[in-house]
Design an enzyme around this catalytic site. Structure first.
Site, PDB file in Angstrom:
ATOM      1  CB  THR A 134      -0.922   0.034   1.238  1.00  0.00           C
ATOM      2  OG1 THR A 134      -0.120  -0.174   2.413  1.00  0.00           O
ATOM      3  CG2 THR A 134      -1.993  -1.028   1.166  1.00  0.00           C
TER       4      THR A 134
ATOM      5  CE  LYS B 242      -2.034  -0.689   5.851  1.00  0.00           C
ATOM      6  NZ  LYS B 242      -2.458  -1.197   4.552  1.00  0.00           N
TER       7      LYS B 242
HETATM    8  N1  PLP Z   1      -2.189  -6.135   3.124  1.00  0.00           N
HETATM    9  C1  PLP Z   1      -1.878  -5.843   4.401  1.00  0.00           C
HETATM   10  C2  PLP Z   1      -0.729  -6.564   5.042  1.00  0.00           C
HETATM   11  C3  PLP Z   1      -2.605  -4.890   5.113  1.00  0.00           C
HETATM   12  O1  PLP Z   1      -2.304  -4.629   6.379  1.00  0.00           O
HETATM   13  C4  PLP Z   1      -3.694  -4.246   4.458  1.00  0.00           C
HETATM   14  C5  PLP Z   1      -4.513  -3.227   5.135  1.00  0.00           C
HETATM   15  O2  PLP Z   1      -4.458  -2.948   6.259  1.00  0.00           O
HETATM   16  C6  PLP Z   1      -3.988  -4.603   3.143  1.00  0.00           C
HETATM   17  C7  PLP Z   1      -3.229  -5.546   2.503  1.00  0.00           C
HETATM   18  C8  PLP Z   1      -5.175  -4.018   2.431  1.00  0.00           C
HETATM   19  O3  PLP Z   1      -4.990  -2.719   2.068  1.00  0.00           O
HETATM   20  P1  PLP Z   1      -6.266  -1.827   1.669  1.00  0.00           P
HETATM   21  O4  PLP Z   1      -6.974  -1.492   2.923  1.00  0.00           O
HETATM   22  O5  PLP Z   1      -5.655  -0.648   0.972  1.00  0.00           O
HETATM   23  O6  PLP Z   1      -7.096  -2.656   0.738  1.00  0.00           O
END
Ligand code: PLP
Length: 421
Positions: free
Chosen positions: A231, A234
């Site tokens: 992402t 974050k």
């Molecule tokens: N992968 C991980 C490890 C995450 O912590 C998150 C979200 O917190 C995501 C994927 C998903 O991201 P999004 O909320 O942008 O779909």
């Protein structure tokens, strides 16, 4: 350079006061609370400026130089900048910057390599993994034969022998590393070797720690994995969205899976904003930020420990920690509400082998990316940790009043944006 006249805040307040009021309320909340949600951060004014542009108007299905729409000459420039910066920062052979979110990046990346019914192996949600790593409530658990690994009960660290055994037995086509609530280093080399042994694609979901990688404060999964998803909002501090990094041999499959596989038109305003965030991530200031984020997390963990709380696995190597609240006799649900009451924002979180239901949970997840963006260093982090422990141990009105006043004082000095009211 002409004035960005489309950014007409006064006009918005006039034409849609209800939405304007809610937006200002949120900015005020971000300015006046101590933000410790590990997946959140504060984007810079430049990142926000790029988001609020007429690039949102533009359809640009396809990729730079190969679009299905005319008029893409400027958005091509923007996307090429984002791609080049992402490749440079992480040493990636290929970057796709179009994914709208971490979940959609994972979907696209998985489907570049596996099809429904195939076996995938990822970290269990209850152990710190993400929903998209094979949980039954997500597409990943519904479409694939998803099996999972966790942490060992005594060390609370990933058990690589367990992963190796499961991989040998189940022969997954995809091995997923990465998590939403794992505070320790990953042995990417060991996982790469396991994947190789069983003929699996090795994917690292670096959503959480990608900003630390950019700043040189975390091992770089790009050096080990076939594909890395991440992402951008974050630790990387960009706009809400995601990207996929991979080796050249997988570039065509990844691009095809993102578009037309999983998405339609890319959000060009968001890609412009990602480009700006990547530019920021290339600065020396960002290196300092990434290292300070980890230092602050370690100071937070040490202080909470000295206050009598238990940190899962005994500490942290990254930007987050899981706090076991059982020593002070409160649940995650109660702690989240109590801390919110005094202006400290965290989320309740299951700890490994949690006896409580996930909606109650025995722990909270605490992260330092946002407070570090606001300029907090060791001293302030220690103070924040002490405030957390104080309220968790004593929820009398008098204590809560005193802690709220300290939160107010701290956020008057360490806040992300200029005061809005
Ligand atoms: N992968 C991980 C490890 C995450 O912590 C998150 C979200 O917190 C995501 C994927 C998903 O991201 P999004 O909320 O942008 O779909």
């Amino acid at each position: 350079m002409s004035d960005p006249r489309w950014l007409d805040w006064a006009g918005l307040e006039k034409s849609d006061p209800k939405v304007a009021e809610a937006i200002l309320g949120e900015v005020n909340r971000e300015n006046t609370k101590i933000e410790l949600i590990a997946s959140e951060n504060f984007s810079s004014p430049a990142v926000l400026a790029a988001l609020g542009t007429p690039l949102t108007n533009k359809y640009a299905e396809g990729y730079p130089g190969k679009r299905y729409y005319g008029g893409c000459e400027y958005v091509d420039v923007v996307e090429e900048i984002a791609i080049e910066r992402a490749k440079q920062i992480f040493g990636a052979e290929h970057a796709n910057v179009q994914s709208h979110s971490g979940a959609s990046a994972n979907a696209a990346a998985y489907f570049a390599f596996v099809k429904p019914g195939d076996t995938i192996l990822g970290m269990a949600l209850a152990m710190g993994g993400h929903l998209t790593h094979g949980h039954f409530a997500s597409f990943s658990g519904q479409l694939f034969n998803a099996i999972s690994y966790g942490v060992s009960e005594d060390t609370e660290l990933i058990d690589y022998d367990e992963i190796r055994d499961k991989a040998k037995k189940e022969r997954p086509k995809l091995l997923i590393a990465g998590a939403s609530a794992y505070p320790r280093k990953w042995d990417f080399a060991a996982l790469r070797d396991i994947a190789k042994d069983v003929g699996a694609i090795f994917l690292v979901d670096a959503a959480h720690f990608i900003g630390l990688v950019a700043g040189g404060a975390h091992d770089n999964p790009v050096e080990y994995a076939d594909v890395v998803t991440a992402t951008t909002h974050k630790t990387l501090r960009g706009p809400r969205g995601a990207m996929i990094l991979c080796k050249e041999e997988h570039a065509a499959a990844i691009d095809k899976s993102v578009f037309p596989g999983w998405q339609g038109g890319p959000m060009m305003h968001s890609i412009a904003s990602k480009a700006v965030a990547f530019g920021e991530a290339q600065t020396d200031d960002f290196k300092v930020y990434a290292h300070q984020t980890v230092t602050n997390a370690q100071v937070m963990a040490e202080t909470l420990t000295s206050e009598g709380l238990r940190i899962v696995s005994g500490g942290t190597d990254n930007h987050l920690m899981l706090v076991d609240l059982r020593p002070v006799g409160v649940t995650g649900k109660v702690a989240e509400a109590r801390l919110d009451d005094v202006g400290i924002t965290v989320n309740k979180n299951a700890i490994p082998y949690d006896p409580e239901k996930p909606f109650v949970a025995s722990g909270i997840r605490v992260g330092t990316p946002a407070i570090t963006t606001c300029g907090m260093k060791e001293e302030e982090t220690r103070q924040v940790a002490t405030l957390i422990a104080t309220v968790l141990k004593d929820d009398s009105d008098e204590t809560k009043k005193r802690v709220s006043a300290e939160v107010k004082e701290l956020t008057s000095r360490f806040r992300p944006y200029p005061e809005v009211r």
